[in-house]
Design a protein around this motif. Structure first.
Motif, PDB file in Angstrom:
ATOM      1  N   THR A 194       0.830  -1.422  -0.343  1.00 19.37           N
ATOM      2  CA  THR A 194       0.252   0.173   0.408  1.00 19.37           C
ATOM      3  C   THR A 194       1.106   0.983   0.071  1.00 19.37           C
ATOM      4  OG1 THR A 194      -1.718  -1.049   1.182  1.00 19.37           O
ATOM      5  CG2 THR A 194      -2.224   0.835   1.433  1.00 19.37           C
ATOM      6  N   LEU A 195       1.225   0.748   0.884  1.00 22.92           N
ATOM      7  CA  LEU A 195       2.668   1.996   1.093  1.00 22.92           C
ATOM      8  C   LEU A 195       3.847   2.489  -0.268  1.00 22.92           C
ATOM      9  CD1 LEU A 195       3.969   4.666   2.744  1.00 22.92           C
ATOM     10  CD2 LEU A 195       5.889   3.049   2.966  1.00 22.92           C
ATOM     11  N   LEU A 196       4.063   1.833  -0.926  1.00 27.15           N
ATOM     12  CA  LEU A 196       4.577   2.177  -1.907  1.00 27.15           C
ATOM     13  C   LEU A 196       4.147   1.665  -3.406  1.00 27.15           C
ATOM     14  CD1 LEU A 196       7.750  -0.554  -1.335  1.00 27.15           C
ATOM     15  CD2 LEU A 196       7.734   2.179  -0.375  1.00 27.15           C
ATOM     16  N   GLY A 197       3.340   1.519  -3.211  1.00 24.55           N
ATOM     17  CA  GLY A 197       2.692   0.765  -4.543  1.00 24.55           C
ATOM     18  C   GLY A 197       3.475   0.253  -5.907  1.00 24.55           C
ATOM     19  N   ASP A 198       3.448   1.426  -6.947  1.00 22.48           N
ATOM     20  CA  ASP A 198       4.306  -0.035  -7.544  1.00 22.48           C
ATOM     21  C   ASP A 198       6.065   0.533  -8.121  1.00 22.48           C
ATOM     22  OD1 ASP A 198       3.901   2.898  -8.804  1.00 22.48           O
ATOM     23  OD2 ASP A 198       3.044   2.284 -10.557  1.00 22.48           O
ATOM     24  N   ARG A 199       5.868   1.279  -6.429  1.00 21.04           N
ATOM     25  CA  ARG A 199       7.716   2.089  -6.965  1.00 21.04           C
ATOM     26  C   ARG A 199       8.916   1.275  -6.608  1.00 21.04           C
ATOM     27  NH1 ARG A 199       5.508   5.521  -3.084  1.00 21.04           N
ATOM     28  NH2 ARG A 199       4.491   7.343  -4.587  1.00 21.04           N
ATOM     29  N   PHE A 200       7.861  -0.025  -5.923  1.00 19.21           N
ATOM     30  CA  PHE A 200       8.781  -1.250  -5.959  1.00 19.21           C
ATOM     31  C   PHE A 200       7.695  -2.379  -5.454  1.00 19.21           C
ATOM     32  CE2 PHE A 200      11.690  -3.822  -3.235  1.00 19.21           C
ATOM     33  CZ  PHE A 200      13.079  -3.995  -4.042  1.00 19.21           C
ATOM     34  N   ASP A 201       8.465  -3.964  -6.075  1.00 15.34           N
ATOM     35  CA  ASP A 201       7.544  -4.495  -5.798  1.00 15.34           C
ATOM     36  C   ASP A 201       8.093  -5.740  -4.584  1.00 15.34           C
ATOM     37  OD1 ASP A 201       7.237  -7.555  -6.156  1.00 15.34           O
ATOM     38  OD2 ASP A 201       7.515  -8.130  -7.971  1.00 15.34           O
ATOM     39  N   VAL A 202       7.178  -5.910  -3.292  1.00 10.76           N
ATOM     40  CA  VAL A 202       7.632  -6.818  -2.077  1.00 10.76           C
ATOM     41  C   VAL A 202       7.524  -8.312  -1.848  1.00 10.76           C
ATOM     42  CG1 VAL A 202       7.890  -4.736  -1.057  1.00 10.76           C
ATOM     43  CG2 VAL A 202       6.030  -5.391  -0.849  1.00 10.76           C
ATOM     44  N   SER A 203       6.873  -8.403  -3.667  1.00 14.45           N
ATOM     45  CA  SER A 203       6.323 -10.159  -3.184  1.00 14.45           C
ATOM     46  C   SER A 203       7.307 -11.007  -2.847  1.00 14.45           C
ATOM     47  CB  SER A 203       5.952 -10.133  -4.459  1.00 14.45           C
ATOM     48  OG  SER A 203       6.901 -10.282  -5.577  1.00 14.45           O
ATOM     49  N   ASN A 204       7.223 -11.735  -2.430  1.00  7.57           N
ATOM     50  CA  ASN A 204       7.384 -13.592  -1.854  1.00  7.57           C
ATOM     51  C   ASN A 204       9.323 -13.277  -3.168  1.00  7.57           C
ATOM     52  OD1 ASN A 204       8.794 -14.410   0.295  1.00  7.57           O
ATOM     53  ND2 ASN A 204       7.689 -16.453  -0.051  1.00  7.57           N
ATOM     54  N   GLU A 205       8.024 -13.384  -4.307  1.00  5.27           N
ATOM     55  CA  GLU A 205       9.561 -13.741  -5.634  1.00  5.27           C
ATOM     56  C   GLU A 205      10.267 -12.823  -5.389  1.00  5.27           C
ATOM     57  OE1 GLU A 205       5.346 -13.445  -5.392  1.00  5.27           O
ATOM     58  OE2 GLU A 205       5.774 -15.411  -4.517  1.00  5.27           O
ATOM     59  N   GLY A 210      11.890  10.991   8.028  1.00  2.00           N
ATOM     60  CA  GLY A 210      12.022  10.033   8.770  1.00  2.00           C
ATOM     61  C   GLY A 210      10.205  10.575   9.579  1.00  2.00           C
ATOM     62  N   ASP A 211      10.254  11.503   9.567  1.00  2.00           N
ATOM     63  CA  ASP A 211       8.634  12.057  10.773  1.00  2.00           C
ATOM     64  C   ASP A 211       7.534  11.730   9.817  1.00  2.00           C
ATOM     65  OD1 ASP A 211       6.815  13.721  12.417  1.00  2.00           O
ATOM     66  OD2 ASP A 211       6.663  14.766  10.483  1.00  2.00           O
ATOM     67  N   SER A 212       7.772  12.062   8.239  1.00  2.00           N
ATOM     68  CA  SER A 212       6.914  11.898   7.268  1.00  2.00           C
ATOM     69  C   SER A 212       6.839  10.459   7.055  1.00  2.00           C
ATOM     70  CB  SER A 212       8.117  12.182   6.176  1.00  2.00           C
ATOM     71  OG  SER A 212       6.724  12.583   4.508  1.00  2.00           O
ATOM     72  N   LEU A 213       7.397   9.598   7.048  1.00  3.73           N
ATOM     73  CA  LEU A 213       7.700   8.467   7.050  1.00  3.73           C
ATOM     74  C   LEU A 213       7.176   7.270   7.436  1.00  3.73           C
ATOM     75  CD1 LEU A 213       8.173   5.949   5.061  1.00  3.73           C
ATOM     76  CD2 LEU A 213      10.622   5.350   7.112  1.00  3.73           C
ATOM     77  N   ILE A 214       6.928   7.690   9.089  1.00  6.11           N
ATOM     78  CA  ILE A 214       5.622   7.111   9.824  1.00  6.11           C
ATOM     79  C   ILE A 214       4.427   7.563   9.875  1.00  6.11           C
ATOM     80  CG2 ILE A 214       6.563   9.066  11.436  1.00  6.11           C
ATOM     81  CD1 ILE A 214       5.951   4.804  12.187  1.00  6.11           C
ATOM     82  N   ARG A 215       4.571   9.182   9.260  1.00 11.24           N
ATOM     83  CA  ARG A 215       3.246   9.073   9.353  1.00 11.24           C
ATOM     84  C   ARG A 215       2.461   8.243   7.890  1.00 11.24           C
ATOM     85  NH1 ARG A 215       2.366  13.807  12.816  1.00 11.24           N
ATOM     86  NH2 ARG A 215       3.907  14.656  13.369  1.00 11.24           N
ATOM     87  N   ALA A 216       3.575   7.974   6.616  1.00  9.33           N
ATOM     88  CA  ALA A 216       3.057   7.647   5.660  1.00  9.33           C
ATOM     89  C   ALA A 216       2.567   5.876   6.081  1.00  9.33           C
ATOM     90  CB  ALA A 216       4.152   7.818   5.140  1.00  9.33           C
ATOM     91  N   MET A 223       2.018   4.907   9.028  1.00  7.00           N
ATOM     92  CA  MET A 223       1.139   4.979   9.193  1.00  7.00           C
ATOM     93  C   MET A 223      -0.419   4.580   9.206  1.00  7.00           C
ATOM     94  SD  MET A 223       1.811   3.131  12.412  1.00  7.00           S
ATOM     95  CE  MET A 223       0.241   3.186  13.435  1.00  7.00           C
ATOM     96  N   ARG A 224      -0.222   5.643   7.855  1.00  7.15           N
ATOM     97  CA  ARG A 224      -1.295   6.262   6.930  1.00  7.15           C
ATOM     98  C   ARG A 224      -2.231   4.383   5.773  1.00  7.15           C
ATOM     99  NH1 ARG A 224      -0.032  11.776   6.938  1.00  7.15           N
ATOM    100  NH2 ARG A 224       0.998  11.246   4.786  1.00  7.15           N
ATOM    101  N   ALA A 225      -1.042   4.662   5.582  1.00  9.46           N
ATOM    102  CA  ALA A 225      -0.884   2.077   4.761  1.00  9.46           C
ATOM    103  C   ALA A 225      -1.823   2.093   5.789  1.00  9.46           C
ATOM    104  CB  ALA A 225       0.765   2.536   4.039  1.00  9.46           C
ATOM    105  N   GLY A 226      -0.365   1.790   6.715  1.00  9.86           N
ATOM    106  CA  GLY A 226      -1.037   0.236   8.011  1.00  9.86           C
ATOM    107  C   GLY A 226      -2.547   0.213   8.167  1.00  9.86           C
ATOM    108  N   ALA A 227      -2.988   2.147   8.608  1.00  6.03           N
ATOM    109  CA  ALA A 227      -4.357   1.726   9.191  1.00  6.03           C
ATOM    110  C   ALA A 227      -5.431   0.633   8.768  1.00  6.03           C
ATOM    111  CB  ALA A 227      -5.589   2.721   8.873  1.00  6.03           C
ATOM    112  N   GLU A 228      -5.938   0.584   7.503  1.00 13.61           N
ATOM    113  CA  GLU A 228      -6.057  -0.933   6.979  1.00 13.61           C
ATOM    114  C   GLU A 228      -6.109  -1.790   7.827  1.00 13.61           C
ATOM    115  OE1 GLU A 228      -6.866  -2.217   2.914  1.00 13.61           O
ATOM    116  OE2 GLU A 228      -5.940  -0.531   1.758  1.00 13.61           O
ATOM    117  N   PHE A 229      -4.945  -2.588   7.741  1.00 12.13           N
ATOM    118  CA  PHE A 229      -4.590  -3.881   8.428  1.00 12.13           C
ATOM    119  C   PHE A 229      -4.518  -3.554   9.743  1.00 12.13           C
ATOM    120  CE2 PHE A 229      -3.094  -2.717   4.171  1.00 12.13           C
ATOM    121  CZ  PHE A 229      -3.786  -3.394   3.001  1.00 12.13           C
ATOM    122  N   GLY A 230      -5.234  -2.389  10.537  1.00  4.43           N
ATOM    123  CA  GLY A 230      -4.854  -2.887  11.864  1.00  4.43           C
ATOM    124  C   GLY A 230      -3.277  -2.759  12.494  1.00  4.43           C
TER     125      GLY A 230
END
Lengths: 194, 989, 88
Positions: free
Chosen positions: B767-778, B817-823, B825-832
């Motif tokens: 959610t955070l990175l979108g298509d900036r980087f592929d974080v799939s297990n593969e 860094g401040d901006s990263l943690i806010r981003a 948490m926004r990205a993580g909100a829907e996953f609890g």
């Protein structure tokens, strides 16, 4: 998602004017240059030659500042420099890496330091309360640099001009502690935040 | 306000202004220019306190920092300062002083009954009297002694004032501003050298303020003003007034205390109370002058007995005197000069007694001509009166004569101030010529001149000063044309010291510590004859005055008793500080939460906004846990954080961990030598856990190191060891293997790094990175690493896990860094997603069996921690050879295993020692200890990690975890140290 | 005490960290007597009353490791050189 990372400087909100004197004895401005650590890998002469050829900067031996064309290299050790250039379109670490090639390692540090420009006729009297080195004009002149400690914090300081004006680089996590020391030490002379 | 003892003329006082003060609650007045002592004296107050042991009435004995008696408590409330010398306190408006060591008043002191028990209080009495029973010392004797004896009381309130530290450099440091110091400073300054002159008084001039000399045909005080003006006009001269140089340290470093605001009711806005200077001087001129010596006779501590030089100061500088019927007891020419000054001031002198048979007519004539009785070859044997001096007994040719006097001025020659010259180990030497100890071997770069070198006469001081100033500056390359030496006369200064006079009453050697001539005799009788033993057995020369008026006299008495010369007897070693320095000045600005600098992460403000409770980790502040609304204790918050990580996802700031970037062709080879395992074979884009040993074979640190490029690695270290590891790596490179092409720098400050851990961590990053980087297990499997850009901002991503969960660490430059943690948490909100702190981090890693600081404790080997297999056999590395020592490979060594209480309701404690179930709790039966414990939400009970003898072979056994300190004795089962996901499947999901 | 750092100039001792006596060079780990040699290297010190060759790290300065000859009786520094230059 269209998140954008936003910039926040190390000293954001940490500095305030202190006005006891009509004309404050010291002024301070937080700079936000691009910064990189440069470490010579082979012979220093090769590094110096590439520095001259790629950036037009004449290397100065010793604990000194070498500068030219907006690029400033502050010596921090026998084979190490802190390179600074005002933020622009070109990434400093990338261009240094390309320009210096095999002669030096270049490590991105733009967020690693708070850089403060501290100037004024009471600047020396202020630094006397923290630095253990001698900033008297006979001992330290424009172009001189020192890696040292200020009130137990490790800092890099170099003199910019005879006003006197100094630039000080403080490790980012210590920025608040440095600002606290500065505000306390400068209070009797007055401080203007630019 | 009337000041009965103020002379109508003279003195360096501003008589137009009056300042008021109180002493023991009574109001008095003085003038700017007064000290507290001179103002008290002018008001007729001579009895200012009671002595330390016997509570004898005491008065003002000197006019400077050598004062043993006139100790008062200054100010009140939180600024109350005990044991302040009234002789050095500059009078200020509304000053409040109280006497010490007496109740209800100095005049009527209940504890003066101590005098009746004087035989009990002789030298060594503490050692002899309060020996038995031992328990009485703490409970009975010491509290009683502390109440009865001793000096003033501290305020017990926090000091409201601010203290500064500062460093100054100079070519020539001049200590003291008397005739020698001023002329030396002037001569040095005229060459253009950088000169610092330190004067402990508030006025420059030293003895020239007290003595009516002429220099260059003008009054000395005018000469001082002229020199001061010239020094002030020179740009490279700094004059530090109210500044005492208190210590000499190696390399030309001096400690000095500037009393910036001590002369004010309270410090001005933004002004410190005091400033502690470190002065670095290439050359130093010690021109501290000399201190006059007392004579030991009966009742020589009575208020009214005073050093002659001090009387001269009070008369000439402060226009006052302690009485109106003055006697002199002298052995020196200088005493006669004082008598002449006293006469000139219009004060009546009853008698001058000189122990010498022959004194120059020029000295005696002015007195005898004025009708003063002069007795040569005579001594004062006893002084009487209570509380102050009433009469003296003079012995001449075995006849005792009585004189009614209220002041007795004593002059017995001077002791050069050699204190600073001995701080680096130099020993003063006895000079028969001066009748005094003079500096011996001096600290490098120091020269003693003038009275401080035993050169007492004025013209000699001026000459020595001019010459020393010029010579030292010229040594440093600052030349100047020779200037004329200021003209003055050399006054007579012969002396034949008399240390001790036969007497009847109590005769004091050290007035501050109530040490008598008899105590010195007892020390001799009992074998404490060496000067250092004498000092410790009798306390002679201790406390705030440090023997300035007493040491040499005590040594002279001992030399006499033991038949040794003064040279043989020697002096005690003087150590810094030369004058008392408040602890507050040494602490300087580093007090309270500024004792040590705090390091802040870029996400600090965000953490505080989100309910974080912070904890110190080294100098760093890290979130410890985050309290959610409704949570009432830390355990609830931490357990929630742990459960959320295991079930969903949590985010933790790991920025404080050390990060070192290592570049170069030989970076891999270098890492192979500093880590026990291989890193040169690590593929680009991969990370690996690494373990580092010290050269002695013990574990130094661990962490993950990632290879970002063919010649670029990023190492991580534990938070606490970051500096130590950097230092170690620099040592390995610079000292051991400089031939390697390696370059490294700490990038801890550069990167803000967050761990994103839990089964839903991938979703958060997607959610955070979108298509900036592929974080799939593969695309990005376990232990992968990568660097990519987010707009202009570089991002580093690692798939590493400390928690045992599917996890990532993401890093951006700290300015983002401040901006990263806010981003995040926004990205993580829907996953609890929740933030978690260092407590939850600790729980997660213990559950996973990961070692951390409690296990990397400087005593454990790799094998102890179950990591023995990591030690590569294919290469050398730091610590390899010594790790193979028998003691480090002993199979009996405790090794890492896990523990669970047999009764799941019981709590475990780290630090508990393991014992066999039936074994007695003795050191011989000790089988190891618990290193880390936590309540494990996963296991539903407390779990622990610990080091147990033959641990790995004992899984399934039961032992006791014995904790006598906290009365713990818990039966525990030995289990695998890995409590969650033992196969490590989660990491790879 | 002030230590003349060859790069930074004389600095107060508070900027430095000492490692103690310089016992190098690091022994050859492949030598048959490596265990004894390493033991001496790691633990044995001559502790002279006089000039002592020591390793100091300019931690709050240029981060150079120095080889310093210091008189243990007087704290006089006879010399200070960059360790990398006289390495091993």
């Amino acid at each position: 998602m269209s998140e954008v990372l936003t910039f926040r400087s190390p000293c954001a909100g940490a500095l305030k004017d202190i006005g006891v004197a009509a004309t404050p004895g010291v002024s301070v401005r937080e700079r936000s240059p691009q910064i990189a650590t440069v470490i010579a890998r082979g012979a220093i002469a090769d590094f110096a030659a590439r520095l001259k050829a790629s950036f037009g900067v004449q290397w100065v031996e010793g604990s000194k500042v070498s500068s030219g064309g907006g690029l400033v290299l502050v010596a921090t050790g026998p084979r190490a420099w802190l390179a600074l250039r005002d933020a622009g379109s070109e990434n400093l670490a990338t261009s240094l890496g390309e320009g210096l090639g095999e002669t030096a390692a270049v490590i991105e540090q733009s967020s690693g330091y708070a850089v403060l420009r501290i100037a004024g006729e009471k600047a020396r009297a202020t630094f006397e309360k923290g630095l253990g080195i001698d900033l008297h004009p006979r001992a330290f002149a424009p172009g001189d640099a020192a890696s040292t400690s200020c009130a137990h914090l490790n800092v890099v300081i170099w003199q910019v001009d005879g006003a006197p004006t100094y630039d000080v680089a403080v490790p980012r996590s210590f920025a608040a502690a440095f600002c606290h020391w500065l505000m306390e030490s400068v209070a009797e002379f007055g401080l203007k935040v630019l | 306000m009337s000041k009965p003892m103020r002379l109508s003329n003279g003195g360096l006082l501003d008589r137009r202004r009056e300042i008021t003060f109180t002493f023991d609650g009574k109001p008095y007045a003085g003038h700017p220019g007064d000290t507290l002592a001179s103002a008290l004296m002018a008001n007729g107050v001579n009895l200012v306190g009671r002595s330390f042991k016997y509570h004898r009435p005491r008065g003002i004995f000197t006019a400077g920092p050598e004062e043993p008696n006139a100790l008062v408590t200054l100010r009140n409330g939180s600024r109350r300062e005990p044991n302040t010398k009234a002789t050095t306190v500059e009078l200020f408006d509304r000053l409040v002083a109280t006497s010490q060591n007496c109740w209800p008043s100095p005049r009527l002191d209940v504890l003066s009954v101590n005098q009746l028990f004087a035989p009990l209080f002789v030298g060594g009495f503490y050692y002899k009297t309060f020996m038995w029973p031992a328990s009485f010392w703490e409970k009975v004797y010491e509290p009683a002694i502390r109440r009865a004896a001793g000096l003033g009381m501290v305020s017990r309130l926090p000091d409201p004032d601010h203290y500064e530290h500062a460093t100054a450099y100079c070519d020539v440091l001049v200590v003291g501003s008397g005739p020698a110091g001023l002329s030396a400073a002037l001569a040095a300054a005229r060459t253009g050298a950088r000169v610092i002159i330190c004067e402990e008084d508030f006025r420059l001039g030293g003895r020239l303020l007290s003595e009516p000399h002429e220099i260059d045909s003008m009054p000395a005080i005018d000469w001082v003003a002229r020199v001061e003006a010239e020094l002030t006009s020179l740009p490279e001269v700094r004059i530090f007034r109210r500044t005492s140089v208190f210590g000499v340290y190696d390399g030309g470093t001096y400690g000095a205390l500037e009393r910036v605001s001590d002369h004010l009711p309270q410090p001005g806005l933004h002004q410190p109370r005091q400033r502690l200077w470190q002065i670095v001087a290439r050359r130093t001129i010690n021109a501290m002058g000399a201190i006059e010596r007392p004579i030991v006779f009966g009742g020589n501590d009575k208020p009214g007995v005073i050093l002659a030089s001090a009387l001269r100061t009070y008369v000439n500088r402060f226009a006052t005197a302690p009485g109106r019927k003055i006697a002199f007891f002298v052995t020196s020419d200088d005493g006669w000069l004082t008598a002449q000054d006293v006469l000139k001031a219009g004060l009546p002198i009853e008698i001058v007694v000189d122990a010498r048979a022959h004194v120059a007519d020029a000295l005696t004539r002015p007195l005898s001509r004025a009708g003063v009785r002069v007795l040569l070859d005579a001594v004062v044997s006893d002084a009487h009166g209570r509380p102050g001096l009433k009469h003296i007994e003079v012995r001449k040719d075995d006849k005792i004569l009585q004189f009614e006097v209220d002041v007795l001025a004593v002059s017995n020659g001077y002791n050069p101030q050699v204190g600073l010259t001995t701080h680096l180990g130099g020993k003063p030497v006895w000079s028969e010529e001066c009748g005094a100890f003079v500096p011996g071997e001096l600290p490098p770069g120091m020269q003693s001149i003038g009275a401080a070198a035993g050169d007492f006469a004025l013209a000699a001081c001026l000459r020595a000063g001019m010459q020393a100033g010029r010579t030292l500056a010229s040594d440093l390359g600052f030349a100047s044309a020779p200037a004329a030496v200021p003209r003055a006369d050399d006054e007579p200064c012969a002396v034949s010291p008399v240390w001790y006079v036969e007497h009847r009453g109590k005769a004091f050697v050290d007035q501050q510590n109530d040490v008598t001539a008899k105590d010195v005799a007892i020390a001799n009788r009992e074998g404490f004859r060496a000067v250092e033993h004498l000092k410790r057995y009798t306390t002679l020369g201790m406390a705030t005055e440090q023997g300035k008026t007493s040491s040499v006299t005590g040594q002279a008495l001992m030399a006499h008793l033991t038949g040794r010369t003064m040279h043989q007897a020697g002096t005690t070693r003087f150590r810094p500080p030369h004058v008392p320095v408040a602890i507050g000045a040494f602490a300087g600005p580093h007090v309270g939460k500024h004792f040590k600098a705090t390091r802040y992460c870029a996400g600090h403000d965000w953490a505080l906004e989100n309910g974080a409770t912070m904890i110190e980790a080294g100098q760093w502040l890290r979130p410890r846990w985050f309290t959610k609304p409704g949570e009432t204790d830390w355990f609830e918050s931490v357990t929630r954080e742990v459960k959320t990580v295991r079930a969903a996802v949590g985010i933790c700031d790991v920025s404080s961990l050390g990060k070192i970037e290592i570049h170069g062709r030989d970076a891999g080879a270098f890492l192979d030598r500093v880590y026990v395992n291989m890193f040169s074979t690590l593929p680009v884009g991969k990370a690996r856990y690494g373990l580092m040993l010290r050269e002695d074979g013990i574990v130094l640190d661990d962490g993950t190191t990632a290879r970002l490029g063919p010649e670029q690695y990023v190492m991580s270290t534990t938070t606490g060891n970051a500096g130590k590891v950097m230092q170690h790596l620099e040592f390995c490179h610079q000292v051991l293997w400089p031939e390697l092409d390696v370059a490294m720098a700490s990038v801890t400050e550069q990167w803000t790094q967050y761990a994103v851990a839990g089964p839903k961590s991938r979703k958060v990053l997607e959610t955070l990175l979108g298509d900036r980087f592929d974080v799939s297990n593969e695309a990005f499997p376990f232990l992968a690493c990568a660097e990519f850009f987010w707009g202009d901002v570089p991002v580093r991503l690692y798939r590493i896990s400390f928690s045992g969960e599917l996890a990532y660490e993401i890093a951006v430059p700290a300015n983002y860094g401040d901006s990263l943690i806010r981003a995040l948490m926004r990205a993580g909100a829907e996953f609890g997603a929740v933030p978690y702190g260092s407590e939850a981090l600790g729980v997660l890693r213990i559950e996973k069996g990961h070692v951390s600081v409690p296990e990397l404790n400087g005593q454990t080997t790799a094998a102890d921690l179950g990591l023995g297999k990591m030690l590569s056999k294919k290469k050398d590395f730091i610590g390899r050879v010594l790790a193979e020592r028998p003691a480090l490979t002993d199979p009996d060594r405790p090794s890492l295993v896990g523990f669970k209480p047999v009764d799941p309701g019981q709590r475990l404690r780290s630090g508990a020692h393991f014992l066999a179930i039936e074994a007695a709790a003795t050191a011989e039966n000790d089988e190891g200890y618990m290193t880390s414990v936590t309540y494990s939400p996963h296991a539903g009970c407390w779990v622990g990690l610990g080091l147990l003898k033959h641990g790995a072979a004992r899984i399934g056994e039961y032992v006791r975890a014995y904790d006598p300190v906290r009365e713990g004795d818990v039966e525990v089962e030995v289990v695998s140290p890995i409590f969650v996901d033992p196969e490590g499947k989660w990491l790879h999901e | 005490m002030r230590i003349p750092c060859p790069f930074c100039g004389p600095r107060d001792v508070s900027e430095f960290v000492t490692l103690g006596e310089a016992t190098g060079p690091r022994p050859d780990p492949a030598a048959p007597d490596a265990a004894e040699k390493f033991f001496a290297y790691a633990y044995l010190r001559s502790n002279p009353a006089g000039p002592s060759e020591e390793h100091w790290y300019h931690a709050l300065g240029c981060r150079s490791w120095l080889k310093v000859v210091r008189d243990t009786r007087t704290h006089e520094i006879e010399s200070a050189a960059l360790a990398r230059e006289g390495a091993r």
